[in-house]
Structures are given as C-alpha cells and as structure tokens.
Design an enzyme around this catalytic site. Structure first.
Site, PDB file in Angstrom:
ATOM      1  N   THR A 188       0.875  -1.184   0.000  1.00  0.00           N
ATOM      2  CA  THR A 188       0.000   0.000   0.000  1.00  0.00           C
ATOM      3  C   THR A 188       0.914   1.237   0.000  1.00  0.00           C
ATOM      4  O   THR A 188       1.370   1.650  -1.062  1.00  0.00           O
ATOM      5  CB  THR A 188      -0.976   0.007   1.201  1.00  0.00           C
ATOM      6  OG1 THR A 188      -0.246  -0.171   2.404  1.00  0.00           O
ATOM      7  CG2 THR A 188      -2.014  -1.084   1.055  1.00  0.00           C
ATOM      8  N   LYS A 214       3.971  -6.686   4.248  1.00  0.00           N
ATOM      9  CA  LYS A 214       3.758  -5.278   3.938  1.00  0.00           C
ATOM     10  C   LYS A 214       3.357  -4.576   5.231  1.00  0.00           C
ATOM     11  O   LYS A 214       2.888  -5.215   6.180  1.00  0.00           O
ATOM     12  CB  LYS A 214       2.688  -5.088   2.875  1.00  0.00           C
ATOM     13  CG  LYS A 214       1.310  -5.583   3.189  1.00  0.00           C
ATOM     14  CD  LYS A 214       0.415  -4.651   3.964  1.00  0.00           C
ATOM     15  CE  LYS A 214       0.328  -3.295   3.316  1.00  0.00           C
ATOM     16  NZ  LYS A 214      -0.498  -2.401   4.186  1.00  0.00           N
ATOM     17  N   THR A 235      -3.652  -4.183   8.760  1.00  0.00           N
ATOM     18  CA  THR A 235      -2.710  -3.536   7.839  1.00  0.00           C
ATOM     19  C   THR A 235      -1.299  -4.104   7.843  1.00  0.00           C
ATOM     20  O   THR A 235      -0.489  -3.781   6.998  1.00  0.00           O
ATOM     21  CB  THR A 235      -2.695  -2.011   8.044  1.00  0.00           C
ATOM     22  OG1 THR A 235      -4.029  -1.547   7.964  1.00  0.00           O
ATOM     23  CG2 THR A 235      -1.900  -1.322   6.964  1.00  0.00           C
ATOM     24  N   GLU A 327       6.045   4.578   7.478  1.00  0.00           N
ATOM     25  CA  GLU A 327       5.654   5.818   6.811  1.00  0.00           C
ATOM     26  C   GLU A 327       6.534   6.978   7.272  1.00  0.00           C
ATOM     27  O   GLU A 327       6.570   7.325   8.447  1.00  0.00           O
ATOM     28  CB  GLU A 327       4.177   6.106   7.080  1.00  0.00           C
ATOM     29  CG  GLU A 327       3.275   5.179   6.272  1.00  0.00           C
ATOM     30  CD  GLU A 327       1.801   5.300   6.615  1.00  0.00           C
ATOM     31  OE1 GLU A 327       0.989   4.830   5.804  1.00  0.00           O
ATOM     32  OE2 GLU A 327       1.479   5.837   7.681  1.00  0.00           O
ATOM     33  N   ASN A 457      -0.115  10.892   6.438  1.00  0.00           N
ATOM     34  CA  ASN A 457      -1.334  10.523   7.142  1.00  0.00           C
ATOM     35  C   ASN A 457      -2.351  11.637   7.290  1.00  0.00           C
ATOM     36  O   ASN A 457      -3.496  11.397   7.666  1.00  0.00           O
ATOM     37  CB  ASN A 457      -0.992   9.918   8.497  1.00  0.00           C
ATOM     38  CG  ASN A 457      -0.448   8.522   8.292  1.00  0.00           C
ATOM     39  OD1 ASN A 457      -1.165   7.662   7.815  1.00  0.00           O
ATOM     40  ND2 ASN A 457       0.826   8.325   8.584  1.00  0.00           N
ATOM     41  N   SER A 462      -7.362  11.485   0.623  1.00  0.00           N
ATOM     42  CA  SER A 462      -7.730  12.517  -0.359  1.00  0.00           C
ATOM     43  C   SER A 462      -7.125  12.242  -1.728  1.00  0.00           C
ATOM     44  O   SER A 462      -6.335  11.341  -1.918  1.00  0.00           O
ATOM     45  CB  SER A 462      -7.338  13.889   0.153  1.00  0.00           C
ATOM     46  OG  SER A 462      -6.117  13.854   0.822  1.00  0.00           O
TER      47      SER A 462
END
Lengths: 462, 462
Positions: A188, A214, A235, A327, A457, A462
């Site tokens: 992702t 992942k 996740t 991230e 995040n 969006s």
C-alpha cells in the site's frame, strides 16, 4: 550532561531541516529461483483496485498434492475485518490445513457488514477453484485484505482477476519474477516489495523458507492465534511459506512464539490495525516421497526447537523490513531493555519507548534527548518497581564503535554531543536501557516520527 | 461511505497545506482584581534561567495567619523529579497543610541525583523565610519545576530571586498584574499564560477560586495522591487557590476526584512526564473571623459535594487550556465515549482515540477518516467485549448544528464529505463513540498532530 541550558521557550526561533525518508529500494534485491521453497506457484497482478495500475491481487497456491499445514496469527482488534473472520473459519473448519492464499491491496474490506463477509468468501471460493487436485467440499484458501476501512471491495474485478489464473495466459509460477509480483501486490504505502528467502536444517535435511509482508502505517500489531468468534480489518500482512513438513499444532505453536518476538515487537505509529494477519504454510514438498515425518513438538522437541528458532529469526527479518519502510521513517531503531525482573516488564518498557512521540521526534531531530527515553521508561506499571539509581541508558552505534553511555546508575553522564550527533545521524542505531532488576530482556524495533509521517497521514484518503 | 477508492499507494502524489497553529493569545484576558481569592500574595519574575529574560520564577504565599489546607496529585512516573519528592515530603510532614508555593520554569530538576534534592530543598527553605508569621521548624512550602531533564538548576540565581521578595522593591501582590506575572513564570513552550478565576457558593456563602497551569508537551498525565516513597520530573504543572476553608483529607479527596476527570483526561502527545504536579491550597481567608467551619466530607457531605464539583469543573477548564495550547495544535477535540459497561472501559477507549497518531494526523488533515477512530477503539482490552454491530461514531460540531453520523450500528453511513470538511475545518469539534453496552461514559480532550509538533520536538534542546 553539558551545562547548556534549554531553549525550549524560544518556541519559534529554531528549525530542523526537513529530511525526506531516504530511498529504501536497495532493501529489495533479486533472489535466485532455486532459493525458494518447492511446491508453490504464485503470482501478482493488477485486477483493477489500484488506480495506478500496479499489482493489487496476489494468488499463492501450494502445488503439493496433500494439504499444507497452516497456522495464522490475527489482530486482537475488536473490529476484525471480514477476511480475518473468514480466514479464522477456514482454518477452524480444516483442522489447521490449507492449500492457498489470496491477498488484495487497496481496500481492507473492514467494517463492511454482511456484504464484506460475502466478498471475502467469494475470494476464497474463486481461489479454491484453482486447486489441483480439486478441493472437496471444504474451502482451503485463506484470505487477506489491506487498504482503507469502510469501503466495499470491487468484488467482480477481483474474482475475474483470480479466475484469469485458470485460463490461457495465466501468470502463476515459481520463479523470482512470480514471487516478486506477488510481493508487490501486498503493497500500500510501502516503498519497496518485502521479499526474503533462506534455508534451515533439521536433522541434517535442508529446507527452505520464503516470505513476504507489507506494512507502512497503522503498525503496532498485537496478534494471537485464531479464536472462534469476532468481526475484523488488518494492515500488517505477511505470509511465510516453507517446504518443510510440520504438524498443524506445532506450526501454530511455533508461529505464535515467533510472532510475539517479531511482528508483535515492532511499532511504526502505535496504532493497531483491524486486519493484521500473518500466515504460515508448510507443504512438506521437500520431503514428499522421502517418507519423512512431520516436525512435531511432542515427538522430537529438538527438531521442533530448531524449526521454531529458524521461523522466529526469519519472521524478525521480515518484521524489521516493515519498520525500515515505516511511513516517513528516516531511522531504524532497535530498543533493547535488559535486566528486567520479567520478560513482560521488559516488553512493556521497550514498547513504551518505541511508541513515545517525544522519543520519536527527538530521533528525527537527531537529538540525544535521553530524558525522554527515561520518562517513557518510567511511565509504565511494572511487576517489580524500578530503582532509578540502578538504571543505565546507552546509545549503541551499529558500526561496531563503542557505546555511548547517557545515564549510569541513574546519574546523567557528561555527554559528548559531537559523538552523540554522529551516532544519531546514522540511519540505524540502538537504544539500550539496563534496569538492573533481573535477567529478563526484550527487544522492539521502531522508527522516527517525521514531517513526512504527518504529510502521508494527514491526507491518506484525499 | 462514498464509493471513492483510496489512493494510499500514490505515496508522493498529494500534499496537505502545512498549517501553523492558530494564535492562542485571545484565550488570555484580564480578570478584575476583586475576582481573585482573598489572602494570597504572589509574583512572577526573571531570576536568570530563561535566556529570553521572561519570567522563570513564581512565588505564591498564603497571607492568612493559619496554614492553608494543601493537597496535591503527583506524576506516577517511576523517575520522579526532585521537586516532586520534596513536595511529597513537605505535605506528609505537615499533615496536609502548607503556606507557600515556589515554581521555576526552564529546568525540570529531574534526574539530577543528590544535588537535585538539595536544590529543591534550598528553594523550599528560601521561600519558607518569606512567611509571616515565620515558619516554626517545619517547611511549609511546596515546590515545582519544569523544563529539560538531567540539568542542574542554577540554584544561586533562583535563591537570590526568591530572597528579592523579602527586600525593598519586592513585587509580591494580589492584583491581576501579580497573578499574571506568576502565570507567565510557569510557561515553557506555552504560547499564552493560563490563568482563570471563578466563584462558587456553599451554604449561601460565596468563595473564590483562581488557578494557573502550564503544559504544551509531554502531556498525558497520570497523577495520584502523594505517597511516601519515590524519586521524580514533571511538565504539567498547575495550582488552584481558594479562600474557602476545607479540611485537609476532604481537600485531597476532592482534588483526586477532580484530577481524574480533568488533568488525567487530557493528552497532547501521550507522553507522561516525570514532574506532573497539581497543587491546591485552601486558606479559609473568606471565612476568617466568621467562625465558619471547614468544609468536610464527613460532617457535611452535601457542602463537600458542592465544593468537589466546583473544583472539578474549574480543573477541567484549566486542563482544557493545556490541550488548546498543545505543541503545534491546530484543533481542540473532545472525545466522548458513551454507553460503556464501566467508567474504566469508557476511559480506556477515550484515551486510546485521543493518543492515536493516525487519528491525530487525520484531524490535522481535516480528513473524516472514521476507520482510524474505530480501529483505535477496538485496540484496547475491555472488561466487557465490544459488539461491533452496536457501535455508533459521530462528529459533533460545536456551533449547535446537527451531529454527523459516520457509523451507525456498526455500518458505515454514506458520509456527506462537504459537511464533514465543514465540521473538521473548525478549530473546536467533538468525536462521540457510542458503545451500546451500558450506562457509563468518559470524556477526554486532545489536539491534532501537526508539522509544527514535529518541528518543535525535533529540536527541543538545540
């Protein structure tokens, strides 16, 4: 500690240079075809979920004629996603055997009600239809999904994607290319596919392990063995495939042990997902025809321990890849807590340090702010209270150079700030906390908290 | 939920506009001199800790001839700062009475060993010397410090600052100006002084409450009543002063109740400090000479309840100011959990949502990502398990307009994203989670996680 006084009240007078996450692609490299376990065929393809056209569906089949042993650890989140519920049911119905996995990325199929359950079962049944010899009545496929919560799967596209693997032009295979495509379909916000392989030896016979996973965000797993109730979303996804033969109860017991010390000991952002799932298949393809018995804890504890330790070490490598690609992460940090009275105490402190926003922003700022490490360590209730005057805190560089003590027996050291900056400017480093209360220790792996994390995040949907 | 698919894999293709924290100074305003409780003299001055020259030392004296009742809640962190240990001892030695407070900002006097204890006692003794009538043998001053950990206080400067209040040109007073200077001396990364006053009535008699506090970072307090052991450091500091007369045990009991529902129910970054301290003094100056008895839980439970509720409501107002001024905060968010089986279950979920990095970054990004709220709610172990199909999640605007349901009975609503953006773009909003399991509820107050938070904490010491 130097006598330099804090300037915290000069709120707007100083800045840190925004650093983007370093490129991570070098953590992915080709693996020779022969290094992968025997008896698996797999693929990754684009079925139409991701707008980018990248792989979003992986199909993994055990081609060994007998059903592989299967074990799994699932999220303990109360809102379990449909694929978690369905995989638990499949495992329970089959007494710990399975022959296939199907994974989609781009949509978590979580908090999707009855439709979500129907969709997860549709993925399972479409994959069952690929099995050879055919499945007899009971489903033998485990399913995983990852992506946003509360959105239904585009199930027709997914089923068509699975069905394409029974037709001319199917891409199922066992080369590095096939494994890599499958690993890419897991991704992702990951920046590189996470794929590893290695061998291990039990009683003189060599077996192979391969795995992919992942992560990237919502990563603070707490996974346990399957239970017979629930509703879900996850996740952190991973699968480990081996050509060893292992009895189902021993495979579950080894996986539970391994997951506690690997995937359940990492944190990117402290958030536990509704879909976290790790699956292991052991198809025995390396021993088919050799008459070798399954590895079993009761029958041969030593062989079992060898397997369990190999699995744990391999799971740790896969789990660390997730942290490295967290991230916005610019640092890969090992947090060790030693000298605890109990393993659980050591884990609690390691977890608290690994999730502290203040520790993680200081790591991003490359600031030797050991006070935040200490405050985090002191914040958790323990079975045996801390004695502050016994506590040591050290930075451990990963280049083999000497450790840098920050606190010794509860007293601050005069820290060489140049040396501290040197250690903190490396991508990899370790924090060690010594409690002086006992013999137990635990490790966690974490990353820093960067501008990039907030950016990724702040606008996820969006 | 709209059928819009996630674009999470387009990792680097979208951005959010960095928004700086909005100006907060309007949350500070003059208070008429007569609104402050009688019988207190105070000041704030620059003694030389802060390089900016701003106030860094506050001295607060009760001028009532009899010792005020005193109560406190201290951090439960294992690494208690010296001022916490010393204040606990002073309170224990005096049976819950005290006449003075001394506070410094810029240095926490935490993890400073024996020197730190000596320094905290030196602050206490220098302040004792200002008391009139003089202190007899036992110290009657409580002490608080805030700032970085592991650095010794510039004690000579601090003692000289305290001693200046016994000399010509002393600034101790009881006007708004004096209260404001004291409140400013609490500040570290705070952007405005936090000072409030109000009245309450018990048995027809009006009393006054005033309070000040500071926060900004390392804010996730867990404070309890004093205990007789320990070693410490704290970053949420507050004091509440009243001219009511309250017996020491009832004052402690009311404060413990109030702190659980106010300061212990806020989170800026989830990090518990080593110095968190809230002190309350009740000097009885409003009733001196009137012969009124102290408010006491045993003797007059109704009067006690009135006082306790007034204190709780006032403490909540002070606690909320800390969240509003959280480091980098652009949002002030109330998290309510209703319909829980137990108060503790409701608190756990509210706390987990309030500290979730994913929820907080989504709030910063003004993204109606209710899936993250749900995942956080599902991550905590509860005494009664959640029934996902009973759960509702709503956004509550603060302008009185209708609530926006996001999840009803565990099923996603089709969310009007324009309306969601409207609610999320306001500085103040509320998230409500309804569990449908019982009658208990809890509230937490939190803020968002911004670029600015990372910037402030990436270079705290530099």
């Amino acid at each position: 500690m130097a006598a330099r006084l804090p300037s915290a009240w000069k709120r707007f007078s100083s800045t840190i240079t925004p650093r983007a996450a370093p490129p991570k692609a070098h953590h992915h490299a080709p693996i020779p075809d022969h290094a992968f376990p025997a008896g698996y065929a797999l693929t990754g393809l684009h079925c139409g979920i991701k707008k980018t056209g990248g792989p979003d569906l992986a199909v993994i089949l055990s081609t060994s004629p007998r059903p592989a042993s299967a074990a799994a650890c699932f999220t303990r989140n109360a809102f379990k996603a449909a694929p978690v519920v369905v995989s638990e049911q499949v495992l329970n119905n089959n007494g710990g055997r399975a022959r296939a996995l199907v994974i989609n990325s781009g949509c978590a199929n979580a908090v999707t009600g009855k439709q979500g359950m129907d969709d997860a079962w549709a993925m399972v049944r479409a994959t069952d239809a690929l099995l050879n010899p055919p499945s007899k009545g009971k489903s033998e496929t485990l399913v995983m999904s990852t992506g946003v919560i509360g959105v239904n799967l585009p199930i027709a596209k997914i089923v068509a994607g699975i069905q394409s693997q029974s037709k001319q032009g199917k891409t199922l295979g066992s080369t590095f290319d096939a494994w890599e495509r499958a690993a890419k379909a897991f991704m992702t916000t990951d920046t590189f596919p996470k794929l590893r392989a290695r061998t291990f030896t039990v009683n003189g016979k060599e077996y192979r392990l391969a795995g992919m996973d992942k992560g990237a965000g919502m990563i603070h797993p707490d996974m346990g063995p399957p239970r017979s109730s629930g509703q879900l979303h996850a996740t952190l996804l991973g699968c480990i495939l081996t050509d060893a033969a292992v009895s189902p109860p021993s495979l579950q017991s080894a996986l539970t042990y391994a997951v506690d010390r690997s995937f359940n000991s990492i944190s990117v952002d402290g958030d536990m997902s509704t879909n976290d799932t790790i699956v292991v298949l052991a198809n025995g393809a390396a021993t088919d025809g050799s008459g070798a018995q399954e590895i079993d804890e009761q029958r041969d504890p030593e062989a079992y321990a060898t397997f369990r330790d190999a699995l744990t070490s391999f799971a740790t490598e896969l789990a660390q890849l997730v942290v490295r690609d967290g991230e916005g992460a610019t640092k890969f940090v090992t947090v060790s807590v030693d000298g605890a009275a109990t393993y659980e105490d050591a884990r609690r402190i390691a977890s608290q340090i690994s999730t502290s926003a203040l520790v993680k922003t200081a790591l991003y700022g490359q600031d030797a702010n050991w006070g935040r490490i200490l405050a985090a360590a002191g914040a958790v209730p323990l079975s045996v209270p801390l004695h502050p005057t016994r506590v040591n805190v050290l930075f451990i560089p990963t280049d083999g150079s000497p450790a840098l003590p920050l606190l010794v027996n509860g007293e601050p050291e005069t820290v060489d700030e140049i040396r501290a900056k040197e250690i903190l400017s490396a991508e990899d480093l370790a924090i060690r906390v010594e409690l002086g209360l006992g013999e137990e220790s635990a490790k966690y792996w974490t990353c820093d908290f960067s501008y990039e994390y907030v950016r990724i995040n702040g606008d996820y949907r969006s």
